[in-house]
Design a protein around this motif. Structure first.
Motif: not given
Length: 128
Positions: A17, A67, A85-86, A88, A91
């Motif tokens: 995060s 997310r 959050n979460s 990848k 991102d």
């Protein structure tokens, strides 16, 4: 002079995060819609999220829905916070804060042309 200053970017592992922030100064933005975009190398700038003047309405790109959460604090130089959050690897991008000078519905504030002022960007890198 209007300034939007982003902070909080960095390197994070997939699944982790980050919380970005964007502080606006130079004029009052408490009545306006603000948003975040991102741009990966070789790609066009893409919409991430937008929030209305008092935080009661938000809109997200499908790629981050569930997310990312965008919020704002008008008592602190109209600071906007995307909680990510979460994360990848996809991102990974430079994230830009932007503001309109209108009270647009966030669902209508999804293209760069709708925004009037931009920050300089902050790098977010997600490692796999």
């Amino acid at each position: 002079q209007v300034q939007l200053v982003e902070s909080g970017g960095g390197l994070v592992q997939a699944g982790g995060s980050l919380r970005l922030s964007c502080a606006a100064s130079g004029r009052t933005f408490t009545s306006y819609t603000m948003g975040w975009f991102r741009q990966a190398p070789g790609k066009e700038r893409e919409f991430v999220a937008a929030i209305n003047w008092n935080g009661t309405s938000t809109y997200y790109a499908d790629s981050v829905k569930g997310r990312f959460t965008i919020s704002r604090d008008n008592a602190k130089n109209t600071t906007v916070y995307p909680q990510m959050n979460s994360l990848k690897p996809e991102d990974t991008a430079v994230y830009y804060c932007a503001t309109t000078v209108r009270n647009l519905r966030p669902v209508l504030a999804t293209t760069p042309e709708r925004f009037d002022y931009w920050g300089q960007g902050t790098q977010v890198t997600v490692s796999s």
